[in-house]
Scaffold this motif. Structure first.
Motif, PDB file in Angstrom:
ATOM      1  N   LYS A  69       0.854  -1.188   0.000  1.00  0.00           N
ATOM      2  CA  LYS A  69       0.000   0.000   0.000  1.00  0.00           C
ATOM      3  C   LYS A  69       0.891   1.240   0.000  1.00  0.00           C
ATOM      4  CE  LYS A  69      -3.876  -2.197   2.226  1.00  0.00           C
ATOM      5  NZ  LYS A  69      -4.702  -2.346   3.395  1.00  0.00           N
ATOM      6  N   ILE A  70       0.628   2.114  -0.963  1.00  0.00           N
ATOM      7  CA  ILE A  70       1.395   3.353  -1.091  1.00  0.00           C
ATOM      8  C   ILE A  70       0.433   4.513  -0.926  1.00  0.00           C
ATOM      9  CG2 ILE A  70       2.781   4.761  -2.663  1.00  0.00           C
ATOM     10  CD1 ILE A  70       3.800   2.144  -3.884  1.00  0.00           C
ATOM     11  N   GLY A  71       0.755   5.438  -0.022  1.00  0.00           N
ATOM     12  CA  GLY A  71      -0.105   6.580   0.263  1.00  0.00           C
ATOM     13  C   GLY A  71      -0.133   7.594  -0.863  1.00  0.00           C
ATOM     14  N   SER A  72      -1.037   8.534  -0.757  1.00  0.00           N
ATOM     15  CA  SER A  72      -1.217   9.574  -1.770  1.00  0.00           C
ATOM     16  C   SER A  72      -0.015  10.511  -1.854  1.00  0.00           C
ATOM     17  CB  SER A  72      -2.476  10.380  -1.453  1.00  0.00           C
ATOM     18  OG  SER A  72      -3.610   9.561  -1.533  1.00  0.00           O
ATOM     19  N   PHE A  73       0.201  11.054  -3.045  1.00  0.00           N
ATOM     20  CA  PHE A  73       1.251  12.045  -3.331  1.00  0.00           C
ATOM     21  C   PHE A  73       2.658  11.514  -3.070  1.00  0.00           C
ATOM     22  CE2 PHE A  73      -2.636  14.280  -2.078  1.00  0.00           C
ATOM     23  CZ  PHE A  73      -2.917  14.942  -3.268  1.00  0.00           C
ATOM     24  N   THR A  74       2.843  10.219  -3.212  1.00  0.00           N
ATOM     25  CA  THR A  74       4.156   9.602  -3.034  1.00  0.00           C
ATOM     26  C   THR A  74       4.757   9.334  -4.405  1.00  0.00           C
ATOM     27  OG1 THR A  74       3.710   8.675  -0.860  1.00  0.00           O
ATOM     28  CG2 THR A  74       5.291   7.490  -2.210  1.00  0.00           C
ATOM     29  N   ASP A  75       6.055   9.599  -4.541  1.00  0.00           N
ATOM     30  CA  ASP A  75       6.766   9.388  -5.798  1.00  0.00           C
ATOM     31  C   ASP A  75       7.816   8.306  -5.638  1.00  0.00           C
ATOM     32  OD1 ASP A  75       5.323  11.514  -6.777  1.00  0.00           O
ATOM     33  OD2 ASP A  75       6.998  12.924  -6.777  1.00  0.00           O
ATOM     34  N   LEU A  76       7.903   7.436  -6.638  1.00  0.00           N
ATOM     35  CA  LEU A  76       8.984   6.473  -6.733  1.00  0.00           C
ATOM     36  C   LEU A  76       9.833   6.883  -7.922  1.00  0.00           C
ATOM     37  CD1 LEU A  76       7.051   4.909  -4.886  1.00  0.00           C
ATOM     38  CD2 LEU A  76       7.592   2.866  -6.162  1.00  0.00           C
TER      39      LEU A  76
END
Length: 161
Positions: A69-76
């Motif tokens: 699960k990756i939260g909002s406004f996260t960049d990889l």
């Protein structure tokens, strides 16, 4: 995609009427959930039961394995590998080539440096680098924010083609 502040303003203004882009060259599991306004670039892999929040950017050749699960406004950044059952909070930046071990929790407002190895939970806001990832400062600034501040840019306006 642009700076974080602009993305947050856009999602607030337009709600769910923002384009979500998934490259034809990305492999996305049928039961993965991709949040509105997210951007999945070429040669990415998104595994089973993965949930990606609003306005996330998953850069080229990044791999996100099952039950993550990756939260909002996260960049990889490019070539990030996230193994299974990982939790990443909102407003994070995971640096190019970073590897995150399975069952790791990364809190809100955390940045990892290039080619870091995250082998334990990161819970306190700040910047982490190295193998294994170690906290180097409490300050968290994305690359775009540093450029805007240095050159006194107040807004990023897309160029017309």
């Amino acid at each position: 995609m642009g700076p974080l502040e602009i993305r947050k303003k856009l999602i607030k203004k337009f709600k769910n009427n923002i384009l979500t882009y998934i490259s034809d060259e990305a492999i996305v599991s049928k039961n993965a959930v991709i949040g509105v306004g997210s951007f999945i670039q070429s040669f990415c892999f998104i595994g089973n039961n993965t949930k990606i929040g609003k306005c996330c950017k998953i850069n080229v050749r990044s791999n996100i394995h099952h039950d993550t699960k990756i939260g909002s406004f996260t960049d990889l950044a490019p070539s990030v590998t996230i193994l299974g059952n990982v939790r990443i909070g909102n407003d994070c930046y995971i640096g190019a080539g970073t590897i995150v071990r399975e069952k790791i929790k990364i809190g809100k407002d955390i940045m990892t440096g290039i080619q870091s190895a995250v082998i334990k939970n990161l819970s306190h806001k700040g910047t982490y680098i190295g193998i294994p990832a170690q906290k180097i400062r409490n300050i968290y600034k994305r690359p775009w924010e540093l450029i805007m501040k240095k050159y006194k840019i107040i807004a990023m306006i897309p160029a017309r083609i």
